[in-house]
Design a protein around this motif. Structure first.
Motif, PDB file in Angstrom:
ATOM      1  N   GLN A   1     -11.211   6.783   2.721  1.00  0.00           N
ATOM      2  CA  GLN A   1     -11.305   6.449   4.143  1.00  0.00           C
ATOM      3  C   GLN A   1     -12.379   5.387   4.376  1.00  0.00           C
ATOM      4  O   GLN A   1     -12.177   4.431   5.131  1.00  0.00           O
TER       5      GLN A   1
ATOM      6  N   THR B   1      -3.890   5.237   6.732  1.00  0.00           N
ATOM      7  CA  THR B   1      -3.341   4.257   5.796  1.00  0.00           C
ATOM      8  C   THR B   1      -2.262   3.426   6.487  1.00  0.00           C
ATOM      9  O   THR B   1      -2.181   2.212   6.291  1.00  0.00           O
TER      10      THR B   1
ATOM     11  N   LEU C   1     -11.216   2.037   3.221  1.00  0.00           N
ATOM     12  CA  LEU C   1     -10.315   1.349   4.144  1.00  0.00           C
ATOM     13  C   LEU C   1     -11.078   0.783   5.339  1.00  0.00           C
ATOM     14  O   LEU C   1     -10.800  -0.331   5.797  1.00  0.00           O
TER      15      LEU C   1
ATOM     16  N   PHE D   1      -3.869   0.923   8.717  1.00  0.00           N
ATOM     17  CA  PHE D   1      -4.426  -0.178   7.930  1.00  0.00           C
ATOM     18  C   PHE D   1      -3.321  -1.173   7.567  1.00  0.00           C
ATOM     19  O   PHE D   1      -3.475  -2.382   7.732  1.00  0.00           O
TER      20      PHE D   1
ATOM     21  N   LEU E   1       0.866  -1.183   0.000  1.00  0.00           N
ATOM     22  CA  LEU E   1       0.000   0.000   0.000  1.00  0.00           C
ATOM     23  C   LEU E   1       0.897   1.224   0.000  1.00  0.00           C
ATOM     24  O   LEU E   1       1.654   1.439   0.954  1.00  0.00           O
TER      25      LEU E   1
END
Ligand SMILES: Nc1nc2c(c(=O)[nH]1)N[C@H]1C(S)=C(S)[C@@H](COP(=O)(O)OP(=O)(O)OC[C@H]3O[C@@H](n4cnc5c(=O)[nH]c(N)nc54)[C@H](O)[C@@H]3O)O[C@H]1N2
Ligand SMILES: Nc1nc2c(c(=O)[nH]1)N[C@H]1C(S)=C(S)[C@@H](COP(=O)(O)OP(=O)(O)OC[C@H]3O[C@@H](n4cnc5c(=O)[nH]c(N)nc54)[C@H](O)[C@@H]3O)O[C@H]1N2
Ligand code: SF4
Ligand code: SF4
Ligand code: SF4
Ligand code: SF4
Ligand code: SF4
Ligand SMILES: [Mo]
Lengths: 964, 240, 329
Positions: free
Chosen positions: A617, A130, A620, A133, A119
């Protein structure tokens, strides 16, 4: 409307004003969006916002044309079966299909080998989410844009002063008398810096700009110092030389607040050579520098640092009782810069020695004689009470002109040291931190230490990105080889604290160190302006192995526009615009803090999403919930957060920590800040306050924060730091010396692979030194005599404003700016079509003569050139036909050396992409050659869901495109 | 009589174009709008703007100055564009000196643009009438706006406050003071158009350091042992 | 300046129309004074109709110049200050008088109302023609002053512009009259041809004067504005790098012709040949050969030349605004 006695705007329709935060760039100004009958009529700066104080820039004022751009994506897209990557042939699918597809794929990867998911994100502002995640997923292969952006600036200064420019701190122009700006064209602090510079100039402050090119800010500098690119290290070291020679440094500051007087072991054959001599104390282990080092007092001899009454020496060479030879760090610095005379630097930088001396004197004398004293009492970490805060009003600002070279880290260390010896750190008129900085040197988070940190169905054991302090903090396997796809935190780039996004595609394509399965790119145009060697990278994205599978098997792109990269995606996720979504600019990431205290902010939608656009967002959180990532699900595995706003309110870094994404209005009723229980009405409270939260510190906490007891305890109490220990400035970097000792085989523990020993030994010098950029040393500089640079135009943000009908009129195409002498020497004239060639490729473009560029440098505006058909533009648009991209000329890897076949074209310490090292030659294009830029690429088709091509005319009035 | 105008401070203008697009967005949706764009997403995009920021280079390397130069209608006191207009569409407001075009009267003959030496007028090729900076007339006289906002959009936008707005006939206004004290000048004074907008020139701040400032009694080097005695013979060792 | 076709046609067509009317009227006056053989009403009616047609053609062309032709009537309102407004008023007046002149001839209003000084019989046509003549000269003045009155266009800002517009109109009108006469086969060819040539030669003098003047202007001599005065920076080396728009603007389209200096030179030589040399030669030849078509050809050639001349007239004018639009990047 004959005579303009206009009716007031308020009478023309249903008018309302909504406040949110701009995101036409990463500056994040407060804006007021005026709507007329629900459509955008006007966007202005929010006068109450601490950052922009009501002003707005060219991009911010063009938000309307971003919102209604025909380049926008509006539906999830799947590459058509049979269509090739890069062709841009897609079919629209539903979000349900997209989630099923992606969720299944990711679930499988996570169960087998999480690191096969990468990612990587571009110029986003949500790394806290991020990154979370990625960590929860369990992949180490996560980074944002920092590695190809300015990690040298971040690391170079954070490893020296515990904070940096960029978004971490800046020049206090309200009080400075002399301002020296190095290698900055625009920077992130776009509006605030402009506000500050103009006030500074109006006050009569003196502004010096050091830059090969004179545009933008440099245009209004009182003095322009044209420098040869990549040579700032030489200049700064010579300035330091001169300042030390003249005794123009702030001795008291150095003694009290830096490691200048601390004694370093000077026993070249000993294993602890170059480390501070430490005595045993019982200290809590933590990521701070314990105060167990020594000073040399001429009366007493070696004493513990900060012993009351001690008067340490900065210079000299001493012998401890046990016979160990030691020297104060400052002595070592002095020895280091002895040979760096102004005359020496003149030959390298192209700046006359007298100018260098004069600059040094201006800095030193201004710092010494124009002292500022503010009647603000404060207490330092050693319990000394001070009746006032004093400052030396010499301020610096520097950015990618220093950072984007492969010698940038050491150059920036030199800058940090210059600012330190002038006594300007976190003092009025000098450099000032912004919360959550200062942080310990280096900051606490660490990456996992080895491959065992990556396990199936398990979160990553450590942070994907962190701050190594010693070889044991590296993320390498038994053989000392990288675990991450981008080789960050390996011996090739040990302090790659922001990752090396610019090598991800090449490495994944080559399978070096391994192949990825799924690569998710968010808000990064990796098939164009954020890649080096773009022509080849585009081929890699579409390259297949022998059995017909793509070498990068699955590419997911989340973007808001039909960028060049979208054409290569297998799955395209259409994002919302900044006017359509919730966002947080969080203290956990890079907030918008001011010198006087922490500030964070949010975006609150002003308009509903266009088409099927969905905020990333939400994507995710949906994926996190589906995959059952611990942070996103309850004990029973069920979904924990309804949506992103809900997540933002309720997420805590650990249960009950009271620390979450937003710092303002925490606690049940919003009565707390920084730390406190979730507040269900937090969004509302931000909305009522112009979408930002500003906590102004008491004045006595606003300065000297590295050593300000009150501040440090406050910061600890509010969860900003873990330790309230002083943050001593690292004139001398023991961290670097630890790596060097390992390379020299003198240190037990992790050792670099042999091929890299010399490299580590050379570049991990605990004191700054100057070396020629790597590229120049490996290139035939006779054949490629010129440096090629890019600069950011103030009216464009990277690649993403060509879709903007107003901004593109200002820069629809670009020229290569050359000094007329270069044109004359190479036989071409102003306006001619020319070739620019580097060892990696060549580009045909138009040239423009300019007297405002150093004759060894050619340059152009960054990312104006576009691939045909991208961004909703017609195939014949100027961007594609006359514009060009310099990236085609820049290699992402260096020519083979003993360090390896494929070493990144980056700073050897941090992995910072060395964009500005490229060497070129220029020559006239043939008379028969077509008058279009080269290379050209196949025209990208319009994608499903993208607006129809707009006509020849566009007339916008508050949401309507009239044909009036 | 009032004469409203802009004063542009070239000493701080960094050429950011904020005044260009803020003007465009305010005016395209306002009284003067729409301001059309032609080929908005194709070759040679072009449109109506009331304000442009240009760049000039002065001198030769290394003694080069880069001058960012914003220019909109200068609202001349003696505007040559007005009398030539055959329809009376171009006029100068008697109450505040703003030069305007009445789009309902304009026949788009472009004659006024020939009569403006500054290139400050731009025809709207779709509406086919002449347009130009209105000094944001619909902001500056809109009493419904709070006082702070009763200023042109470009002035409020400008990040360096390089654009001052006010009455150049009022000797005590901010603009008059700036013109007086900072050497404000007019463009192409040779035509006698007496532009109301003025420009403030570059100023340079220099620092002069005297030799004696470099050597001072409190030089911190004196607090170090600059030489170390390592046992070798010295004059002190010679006794007569 | 960018030469606009509409204006090129407007000025050349009405110029020829005005000239033709002047020729007709001169012919009538000479005939009355018995210096020329008298012509029948048909000659005047036909000639007036041609003149009127040219004037109407010019008017139509002018509408193409306007963004909002439907509001053209508004242009009549500012005659106190605007030469353009004055032109807008005088042009219809000329057209009306030309029409009236033709009509009067058609209606045969040729009986003297009274005699002047006992010898010169004053007829209604003569009076209408006199007013027509005054109006025609007023129109020459108005049209020319549109260009000559703008001080910024220094190439135009000169009495030579008025002289040129007037003389070119007269020359082309007389040549047309000669052609018309030759075509009809009457005896006025030589008269009109001679005066046409005289006017052409006078125009040659004034046009060469204008060319010389403009050449020295182009060399920067006497130009009022410089890039230094444009931006107020006193330094010998000031060069524009950017004009804030890379795709061009109204200011680059309206005020630049975009042709190379080479093209300009060719066009200049061409119009000198077509406007001056060839027509004179053709008239002379027509005189020798007593050709019925050559005088007409002389007019045609000169008119073509005038189109180019008018194009060149625009192209050679440099507007001071160009100082702000001379560099892109
Ligand atoms: N030659 C050269 N190359 C450079 C540089 C240089 O100086 N010279 N600078 C480098 C630096 S410092 C940086 S930071 C990089 C920047 O490189 P990138 O981060 O790749 O920046 P952009 O080109 O802006 O591309 C970001 C993508 O985000 C998309 N986008 C815009 N808004 C949104 C949104 O709201 N949501 C989503 N999902 N996507 C959005 C855009 O369409 C675009 O495709 O470029 C680097 N490249
Ligand atoms: N308008 C706008 N604002 C932006 C961006 C944008 O795209 N547009 N991008 C944002 C991003 S992601 C970033 S990282 C920042 C970057 O902000 P900046 O660092 O200001 O960006 P650059 O344009 O890369 O500027 C580099 C400057 O360094 C100079 N330079 C290059 N090499 C050298 C050298 O060796 N020595 C010296 N002294 N100078 C040198 C160049 O001439 C140039 O002026 O800007 C941010 N702000
Ligand atoms: S500087 Fe950036 S955030 Fe601020 S107004 Fe401009 S584009 Fe928006
Ligand atoms: S600047 Fe030009 S348009 Fe504006 S008033 Fe003066 S002459 Fe008229
Ligand atoms: S274009 Fe309009 S405003 Fe200009 S002179 Fe003609 S009618 Fe007047
Ligand atoms: S005053 Fe108003 S109309 Fe004039 S340039 Fe500024 S924003 Fe545009
Ligand atoms: S907004 Fe201000 S600083 Fe920016 S170009 Fe306009 S006048 Fe200059
Ligand atoms: Mo960046």
């Amino acid at each position: 409307m004959s005579d303009p006695m206009p009716s007031s705007e308020g009478e023309t329709g249903r008018v309302e004003v909504k406040e949110t935060t701009c995101y036409m760039c990463a500056c994040r100004c407060g804006i007021r969006v005026h709507l007329r009958d629900g459509q955008i009529r006007y966007i202005e700066g929010n006068p109450d916002h601490p950052l922009n104080q009501g002003v707005i820039c060219a991009k911010g004022s063009s938000g309307i044309m971003k919102q209604y751009s025909p380049g926008r994506l509006t539906q999830p897209l799947l590459r058509k079966p049979g269509a090739l990557r890069g062709e841009g042939a897609f079919e629209a699918i539903s979000w349900a299909q997209a989630f099923d597809l992606l969720g299944e794929r990711l679930r499988k990867i996570r169960a087998e080998d999480p690191k096969r998911f990468g990612l990587f994100t571009g110029r986003d502002q949500m790394q806290a989410l991020t990154g979370l995640f990625a960590k929860q997923f369990g992949t180490p292969n996560y980074a944002a844009h920092g590695g190809f952006c300015s990690v040298n600036m971040a690391a170079g200064l954070i490893y020296t002063i515990g904070g940096s420019f960029w978004e971490f701190g800046g020049p206090d122009l309200d009080r400075a008398k002399l301002f020296v700006m190095i290698g900055t064209a625009e920077d992130h602090h776009s509006n605030p810096l402009k506000i500050a510079i103009s006030k500074f100039k109006r006050r009569g402050g003196r502004f010096v700009s050091i830059n090969p090119i004179r545009t933008g800010y440099s245009a209004i500098a009182d003095e322009w110092v044209p420098i040869k690119p990549g040579t700032d290290g030489a200049l700064l070291l010579a300035i330091i030389h001169q300042i030390l020679k003249q005794g123009l440094f702030d001795r008291d500051f150095l003694v009290q607040y830096t490691n200048a007087a601390e004694l370093v072991v000077d026993e070249p054959s000993a294993d602890d050579h170059g480390l501070f001599r430490r005595f045993e104390i019982h200290a809590e282990e933590g990521c701070f520098d314990p105060e167990n080092k020594l000073w040399w007092d001429p009366e007493i001899g070696a004493v513990g640092t900060h012993t009351p009454g001690a008067e340490p020496r900065l210079l000299g060479s001493y012998t401890l009782d046990d016979g160990t030879h030691v020297k104060p760090a400052f002595q070592l610095l002095k020895e280091r810069v002895d040979a760096y005379t102004p005359e020496w630097a003149a030959g390298i930088t192209g700046i006359p020695a007298d100018t260098i001396r004069r600059l040094a004197h201006e800095m030193g004398v201004t710092a010494r004689d124009q002292k500022i004293e503010l009647p603000i009492p404060w207490t330092d970490c050693w319990d000394n009470e001070h009746a006032s805060v004093t400052g030396n009003p010499v301020a610096f600002h520097a950015m990618r002109g220093m950072a984007a070279h492969s010698n940038g880290f050491q150059t920036i260390r030199a800058l940090g040291i210059l600012m330190t010896i002038l006594g300007t750190i976190d003092r009025p008129g000098g450099f000032r931190h912004k919360a959550p900085f200062p942080r310990p040197i280096p900051p606490c988070p660490k990456p996992p230490h080895g491959p065992e940190g990556v396990q199936p169905d398990t979160p990553l054991d450590g942070m994907p990105l962190g701050w190594p302090a010693k070889p044991e903090d590296l993320f390498v396997d038994e053989a000392g080889e990288p675990v991450r796809i981008d080789k960050a935190f390996s011996w090739e780039h040990p302090l790659a604290v922001h990752g090396l996004m610019h090598n991800v595609i090449t490495n994944a394509w080559r399978g070096d160190p391994y192949r990825l399965d799924t690569l998710l790119l968010f808000m990064a145009n990796m098939a164009w302006n954020s890649s080096m060697n773009t022509v080849e990278v585009r081929k890699m994205l579409a390259d297949k192995d022998d059995n017909g599978e793509y070498k990068i098997p699955f590419l997911v792109v989340c973007d808001a526009f039909a960028s060049e990269t979208v054409a290569f995606a297998d799955l395209v996720l259409p994002d919302t615009t900044y006017l359509e979504r919730h966002d947080v600019l969080s203290m956990l990431d890079r907030p918008i803090s001011e010198f006087d205290g922490p500030v964070d902010s949010v975006r609150i939608p002003v308009l509903p999403p266009t088409g099927q656009c969905k905020p990333f967002q939400e994507v995710l959180i949906e994926l996190g919930s589906r995959l059952g990532l611990p942070a996103f699900v309850k004990e029973d595995g069920s979904r924990k957060y309804r949506d992103y706003p809900d997540f933002i309110i309720n997420y805590e870094t650990s249960p009950g920590s009271g620390i979450g994404y937003l710092a303002g209005w925490r606690g049940k009723g919003g009565e707390k800040f920084l730390k406190g229980e979730p507040n269900p009405r937090q969004w509302e409270m931000y909305a009522n306050n112009g979408c930002f939260y500003h906590h102004e510190l008491p004045r006595s906490y606003q300065y000297m924060r590295n050593w300000n007891k009150g501040y440090l305890h406050w910061a600890r109490a509010h969860g900003m730091t873990r330790y309230a220990e002083p943050i001593t400035l690292n004139l001398y970097s023991e961290v670097l010396q630890r790596f060097r000792l390992a390379a020299q085989g003198k240190r037990v523990g992790r050792q670099p692979p042999d091929r890299l020993r010399k490299r580590i030994d050379t570049y991990f010098d605990p004191l700054p030194f100057y070396y020629e950029p790597l590229e120049a040393r490996l290139t035939d500089t006779q054949r490629y005599p010129l440096n090629a640079l890019t600069q950011r135009p103030m009216a464009m943000y990277h690649s993403w404003d060509s879709q903007n009908a107003w901004l593109r009129q200002i820069h629809s195409h670009n020229y290569l700016f050359v000094n007329p002498r270069v044109g004359v020497a190479n036989g071409f004239d102003d306006g001619d079509w020319i070739w620019v060639e580097s060892p990696y490729g060549k580009v045909r473009c138009m040239c423009r003569f300019s007297e405002a560029v150093e004759p060894g440098t050619v340059w152009t505006w960054n990312a104006i050139g576009k691939a045909a058909g991208a961004w909703g533009l017609g195939a014949g648009a100027d961007e594609a036909r006359k514009g060009f991209l310099l990236n085609h000329l820049i290699g992402e890897e260096l020519p083979p050396t003993e360090c390896g076949e494929h070493v990144s074209n980056s700073d050897p310490v941090t992995g910072q992409a060395a964009w500005f090292d490229v060497r070129v030659r220029v020559y006239k294009a043939g008379p028969q050659e077509p008058k279009i830029s080269s290379p050209q690429f196949a025209t990208m088709p319009r994608l499903p869901g993208q607006d129809r091509r707009r006509g020849r005319w566009q007339a916008y009035v508050a949401g309507l495109f009239t044909k009036k | 009589m009032t004469q409203l105008a802009l004063v542009i401070d070239l000493n701080v203008c960094v050429g950011c174009h904020a005044c260009v697009t803020s003007c465009k967005q305010w005016n395209t949706s306002g009284w003067a709008g729409p301001l059309v764009d032609k080929n908005p997403y194709d070759a040679e995009p072009t449109g109506t703007f009331f304000n442009r920021v240009q760049t000039f280079e002065v001198g030769t390397f290394p003694l080069t100055e880069t001058v960012h130069f914003p220019k909109s209608c200068l609202h001349c006191e003696d505007p040559p564009c007005v009398p030539v207009c055959p329809t009376g569409a171009s006029y100068k407001r008697p109450d505040n000196g703003v030069v305007l075009v009445d789009y309902d009267k304009c026949i788009g003959c472009k004659y006024c643009s020939w009569a403006c030496p500054y290139g400050a007028r731009e025809i709207d090729e779709q509406q086919r009438v002449m347009k130009k900076c209105t000094l944001c007339i619909d902001r500056i006289i809109d009493l419904a706006l709070p006082e702070r906002e009763r200023k042109p959009a470009c002035v409020l936008a400008c990040p360096t406050s390089a654009r001052l707005f006010g009455d150049v006939h009022d000797p005590n206004s901010e603009v008059s003071v700036a013109i007086r004290e900072r050497g404000g000048y007019q463009l192409m004074p040779e035509w006698g158009t007496r532009p109301s907008n003025h420009y403030l020139p570059r100023r340079r701040t220099a620092l002069h350091i005297n030799e004696d400032e470099l050597v001072r009694a409190d030089n911190p080097l004196r607090r170090e042992d600059l030489t170390t005695y390592t046992g070798e013979e010295a004059l002190d060792d010679v006794a007569w | 300046m960018h030469p606009a076709l509409s204006v090129i046609f407007l000025t050349t067509l009405i110029g020829a129309g005005q000239g033709l009317f002047l020729a007709l009227y001169t012919g009538q006056v000479y005939a009355l004074a018995n210096l020329l053989p008298a012509q029948g009403a048909g000659f005047y009616v036909g000639g007036s109709l041609i003149a009127l047609a040219l004037l109407v053609g010019g008017l139509i062309a002018s509408f193409f110049h306007l963004g909002r032709p439907e509001r053209a009537w508004r242009a009549a309102t500012r005659w106190r200050t605007s030469w353009l407004s004055r032109e807008v008023l005088v042009l219809p007046l000329v057209m009306a008088l030309v029409a009236a002149y033709g009509l009067a001839h058609y209606l045969g209003w040729t009986a003297p109302l009274f005699s002047l000084a006992g010898t010169l019989p004053i007829t209604p046509t003569l009076i209408i023609g006199l007013f027509g003549t005054l109006a025609v000269f007023a129109l020459f003045l108005c049209t020319a002053m549109i260009y000559a009155a703008v001080p910024f266009l220094e190439e135009w800002h000169s009495p030579l512009t008025v002289a040129n517009f007037t003389l070119f109109g007269i020359a082309s009108g007389f040549l047309l009259a000669a052609g018309y006469s030759a075509w009809l086969g009457n005896q006025l060819v030589a008269f009109f041809g001679t005066w046409g040539v005289i006017a052409t030669l006078l125009a040659l003098v004034t046009r060469l004067g204008a060319l010389a003047r403009n050449r020295s202007l182009a060399r920067g001599k006497g130009r009022k504005s410089t890039v230094q005065s444009a931006i107020g920076v006193r330094h010998s080396a000031v060069v524009q790098k950017a004009q804030g728009a890379t795709g061009g603007s109204f200011n680059t389209r309206e005020f630049f012709h975009g042709r190379s200096p080479g093209t300009l030179k060719v066009l200049r030589n061409l119009f000198l040949l077509l406007v001056f040399v060839l027509p004179v030669a053709l008239v002379a030849l027509g005189y020798v050969l007593e050709s019925a078509t050559l005088p007409l050809a002389a007019f045609a050639v000169q008119y073509l030349g005038l189109l180019i001349e008018r194009w060149y007239f625009f192209a050679e004018a440099t507007h001071p605004q160009n100082l702000y639009y001379s560099g892109v990047s």
